[in-house]
Design an enzyme around this catalytic site. Structure first.
Site, PDB file in Angstrom:
ATOM      1  N   ALA A 181     -83.835 -80.740 -13.374  1.00 49.03           N
ATOM      2  CA  ALA A 181     -84.853 -81.407 -12.941  1.00 49.03           C
ATOM      3  C   ALA A 181     -85.183 -82.621 -13.822  1.00 49.03           C
ATOM      4  O   ALA A 181     -86.294 -83.138 -13.985  1.00 49.03           O
ATOM      5  CB  ALA A 181     -86.299 -80.506 -12.924  1.00 49.03           C
ATOM      6  N   THR A 182     -84.189 -82.573 -14.935  1.00 43.15           N
ATOM      7  CA  THR A 182     -84.626 -83.663 -15.924  1.00 43.15           C
ATOM      8  C   THR A 182     -84.167 -85.088 -15.607  1.00 43.15           C
ATOM      9  O   THR A 182     -84.314 -86.071 -16.268  1.00 43.15           O
ATOM     10  CB  THR A 182     -83.664 -83.497 -17.241  1.00 43.15           C
ATOM     11  OG1 THR A 182     -82.385 -83.251 -16.877  1.00 43.15           O
ATOM     12  CG2 THR A 182     -84.226 -81.981 -17.835  1.00 43.15           C
TER      13      THR A 182
ATOM     14  N   GLY B  99     -82.860 -87.854 -11.964  1.00 41.81           N
ATOM     15  CA  GLY B  99     -82.275 -87.974 -10.477  1.00 41.81           C
ATOM     16  C   GLY B  99     -82.924 -87.085  -9.460  1.00 41.81           C
ATOM     17  O   GLY B  99     -84.215 -87.051  -9.400  1.00 41.81           O
TER      18      GLY B  99
ATOM     19  N   TYR C 125     -64.243 -82.030  -8.039  1.00 39.15           N
ATOM     20  CA  TYR C 125     -65.632 -82.170  -7.526  1.00 39.15           C
ATOM     21  C   TYR C 125     -65.826 -81.913  -6.042  1.00 39.15           C
ATOM     22  O   TYR C 125     -66.690 -81.021  -5.831  1.00 39.15           O
ATOM     23  CB  TYR C 125     -66.146 -83.697  -7.720  1.00 39.15           C
ATOM     24  CG  TYR C 125     -67.635 -83.768  -7.361  1.00 39.15           C
ATOM     25  CD1 TYR C 125     -68.656 -83.089  -7.933  1.00 39.15           C
ATOM     26  CD2 TYR C 125     -68.025 -84.532  -6.244  1.00 39.15           C
ATOM     27  CE1 TYR C 125     -69.888 -83.292  -7.637  1.00 39.15           C
ATOM     28  CE2 TYR C 125     -69.139 -84.683  -5.886  1.00 39.15           C
ATOM     29  CZ  TYR C 125     -70.455 -84.063  -6.784  1.00 39.15           C
ATOM     30  OH  TYR C 125     -71.736 -84.118  -6.237  1.00 39.15           O
TER      31      TYR C 125
HETATM   32  P1  NDP Z   1     -78.178 -86.472 -12.347  1.00 36.59           P
HETATM   33  O1  NDP Z   1     -77.096 -86.737 -13.423  1.00 36.59           O
HETATM   34  O2  NDP Z   1     -79.170 -87.477 -12.541  1.00 36.59           O
HETATM   35  O3  NDP Z   1     -79.138 -85.142 -12.671  1.00 36.59           O
HETATM   36  C1  NDP Z   1     -78.206 -83.997 -12.557  1.00 36.59           C
HETATM   37  C2  NDP Z   1     -78.955 -83.090 -13.244  1.00 36.59           C
HETATM   38  O4  NDP Z   1     -78.381 -81.742 -13.470  1.00 36.59           O
HETATM   39  C3  NDP Z   1     -79.953 -83.165 -14.440  1.00 36.59           C
HETATM   40  O5  NDP Z   1     -81.233 -82.964 -14.466  1.00 36.59           O
HETATM   41  C4  NDP Z   1     -78.958 -82.398 -15.552  1.00 36.59           C
HETATM   42  O6  NDP Z   1     -79.989 -81.808 -16.521  1.00 36.59           O
HETATM   43  C5  NDP Z   1     -78.639 -81.066 -14.691  1.00 36.59           C
HETATM   44  N1  NDP Z   1     -77.571 -80.514 -15.280  1.00 36.59           N
HETATM   45  C6  NDP Z   1     -76.277 -81.087 -15.115  1.00 36.59           C
HETATM   46  N2  NDP Z   1     -75.474 -80.075 -16.089  1.00 36.59           N
HETATM   47  C7  NDP Z   1     -76.331 -79.084 -16.312  1.00 36.59           C
HETATM   48  C8  NDP Z   1     -76.283 -77.591 -16.977  1.00 36.59           C
HETATM   49  N3  NDP Z   1     -75.033 -77.394 -17.511  1.00 36.59           N
HETATM   50  N4  NDP Z   1     -77.281 -76.863 -17.178  1.00 36.59           N
HETATM   51  C9  NDP Z   1     -78.346 -77.387 -16.687  1.00 36.59           C
HETATM   52  N5  NDP Z   1     -78.721 -78.338 -16.115  1.00 36.59           N
HETATM   53  C10 NDP Z   1     -77.640 -79.335 -15.813  1.00 36.59           C
HETATM   54  O7  NDP Z   1     -77.576 -86.570 -10.873  1.00 36.59           O
HETATM   55  P2  NDP Z   1     -78.163 -86.323  -9.494  1.00 36.59           P
HETATM   56  O8  NDP Z   1     -79.449 -86.089  -9.258  1.00 36.59           O
HETATM   57  O9  NDP Z   1     -77.378 -87.309  -8.423  1.00 36.59           O
HETATM   58  O10 NDP Z   1     -77.412 -85.040  -9.091  1.00 36.59           O
HETATM   59  C11 NDP Z   1     -78.150 -83.802  -8.673  1.00 36.59           C
HETATM   60  C12 NDP Z   1     -77.242 -82.968  -7.506  1.00 36.59           C
HETATM   61  O11 NDP Z   1     -77.102 -83.623  -6.514  1.00 36.59           O
HETATM   62  C13 NDP Z   1     -76.049 -82.485  -8.213  1.00 36.59           C
HETATM   63  O12 NDP Z   1     -75.692 -81.102  -7.573  1.00 36.59           O
HETATM   64  C14 NDP Z   1     -74.909 -83.719  -7.501  1.00 36.59           C
HETATM   65  O13 NDP Z   1     -73.706 -83.096  -7.450  1.00 36.59           O
HETATM   66  C15 NDP Z   1     -75.700 -83.720  -6.023  1.00 36.59           C
HETATM   67  N6  NDP Z   1     -75.257 -85.083  -5.365  1.00 36.59           N
HETATM   68  C16 NDP Z   1     -75.551 -86.276  -6.105  1.00 36.59           C
HETATM   69  C17 NDP Z   1     -75.152 -87.310  -5.180  1.00 36.59           C
HETATM   70  C18 NDP Z   1     -75.263 -88.692  -5.672  1.00 36.59           C
HETATM   71  O14 NDP Z   1     -74.561 -89.703  -5.487  1.00 36.59           O
HETATM   72  N7  NDP Z   1     -76.072 -88.773  -7.094  1.00 36.59           N
HETATM   73  C19 NDP Z   1     -74.743 -87.030  -3.859  1.00 36.59           C
HETATM   74  C20 NDP Z   1     -74.616 -85.887  -3.507  1.00 36.59           C
HETATM   75  C21 NDP Z   1     -74.923 -84.748  -4.109  1.00 36.59           C
HETATM   76  P3  NDP Z   1     -79.551 -81.766 -18.289  1.00 36.59           P
HETATM   77  O15 NDP Z   1     -78.499 -82.989 -18.494  1.00 36.59           O
HETATM   78  O16 NDP Z   1     -80.777 -81.970 -18.781  1.00 36.59           O
HETATM   79  O17 NDP Z   1     -79.173 -80.319 -18.332  1.00 36.59           O
HETATM   80  C1  8X3 Z   2     -71.838 -87.327  -4.920  1.00 42.77           C
HETATM   81  C2  8X3 Z   2     -71.522 -88.347  -3.744  1.00 42.77           C
HETATM   82  O1  8X3 Z   2     -69.379 -89.482  -2.843  1.00 42.77           O
HETATM   83  O2  8X3 Z   2     -69.501 -89.761  -5.111  1.00 42.77           O
HETATM   84  O3  8X3 Z   2     -72.009 -85.971  -4.424  1.00 42.77           O
HETATM   85  O4  8X3 Z   2     -68.808 -87.623  -4.452  1.00 42.77           O
HETATM   86  S1  8X3 Z   2     -69.606 -88.919  -4.058  1.00 42.77           S
END
Ligand code: NDP
Ligand code: 8X3
Length: 255
Positions: free
Chosen positions: A10-11, A13, A153
């Site tokens: 939740a930190t 995105g 991924y």
């Molecule tokens: P962000 O990088 O903005 O957010 C990712 C979040 O995951 C952060 O809050 C981070 O918190 C947390 N996180 C990552 N690794 C860990 C860990 N080891 N332990 C605990 N928390 C962790 O990316 P998004 O908001 O885009 O990603 C959120 C989800 O959406 C992911 O599952 C991603 O695969 C998915 N997604 C994203 C897309 C995109 O284009 N952005 C498209 C489709 C899916 P912290 O670093 O503080 O631990």
């Molecule tokens: C994140 C979207 O298409 O970059 O899941 O993998 S993509």
């Protein structure tokens, strides 16, 4: 009575935007992540600006023992978790398998697949006892399609799709709903993480078209978790209007 939602990652995105929208729509929140300063700031902001109570848990989801200990530290009055949003996840690197960095592979598989499993295993037990609950897995277009150099991924998100179906079957008898939310390109810290802090490379991903914003996915999640008890959204694909297949973009926007 207010429902409690636990959101992993939740930190920033999608997780952070979901926390905000759910806090404003009648949920109390348990928020997790590794960046403690961000968790503290988010809790302070949400408790100030919304009616929500917020509990934060600080741990690395790849660490099973730390994840279980964090869960055990939850005070009794917070232990009824109605909705689990398995959002924490990441992509690291973009390369063909022969050139793949095995540390990158492990980070993705340990976070996106094993972390999601650790969390679901513990949280689902309370849901099973109560005979209700909702698990929302944040998957991706990458869970439905595979693109060049995205092998591991994409495999991790295909695993999320399979686990979503597996959970739905296993938990059917307990009244637990299970949903997969699959976004296309969302402008978050995702690409900055994928390209290990290379801001220019990360910015290029979203150049020339309008991507989704975290708020767009958060609104979808709000819809999913506020359906009546007899309705489940099994799997939802949310794409930017400027994106078709996982790598086809209408990049016609001028600066
Ligand atoms: P962000 O990088 O903005 O957010 C990712 C979040 O995951 C952060 O809050 C981070 O918190 C947390 N996180 C990552 N690794 C860990 C860990 N080891 N332990 C605990 N928390 C962790 O990316 P998004 O908001 O885009 O990603 C959120 C989800 O959406 C992911 O599952 C991603 O695969 C998915 N997604 C994203 C897309 C995109 O284009 N952005 C498209 C489709 C899916 P912290 O670093 O503080 O631990
Ligand atoms: C994140 C979207 O298409 O970059 O899941 O993998 S993509």
């Amino acid at each position: 009575m207010k429902k409690t939602v636990l959101i992993t990652g939740a930190t920033s995105g999608i997780g952070e935007a979901s926390a905000s929208i759910l806090a404003s729509n009648g949920f109390n929140l348990i928020l997790t992540g590794r960046r403690l300063d961000r968790l503290k700031a988010l809790k302070a902001r949400l408790e100030d600006e919304t009616p929500a109570s917020v509990l934060t848990l600080h741990f690395d989801i790849r660490d099973r023992i730390a994840t279980e200990e964090a869960f055990r530290s939850i005070p009794e009055n917070w232990q009824q978790i109605d909705v689990l949003i398995n959002n924490a996840g990441l992509a690291v690197g973009l390369s063909s398998i022969d050139n793949g960095d095995t540390d990158d592979w492990e980070r993705m598989i340990d976070t996106n697949v094993k972390g999601l499993l650790y969390m679901t295993r513990i949280v689902s037990r309370g849901m099973i006892k109560r005979g209700e609950g909702h698990i929302v897995n944040i998957s991706s277009i990458a869970g439905r399609e595979t693109y060049p150099m995205g092998n591991v991924y994409c495999a991790s998100k295909h695993a999320v799709q399979a686990l979503t179906k597996g959970m739905r079957l296993d938990f059917l008898q307990y009244g637990i709903k299970v949903t997969s939310v699959c976004p296309g390109a969302v402008d978050t810290e995702f690409s900055l993480v994928r390209f290990k802090g290379d801001e220019q490379r990360a910015r290029k991903v979203y150049e020339g078209f309008t991507p989704l914003f975290a708020q767009d996915v958060a609104e979808t999640i709000l819809f999913v978790v506020t359906r009546p008890r007899h309705v489940n959204i099994d799997d939802i694909l949310v794409m930017p209007a400027d994106q078709a297949y996982s790598r086809d973009f209408n990049r016609t926007l001028k600066e």
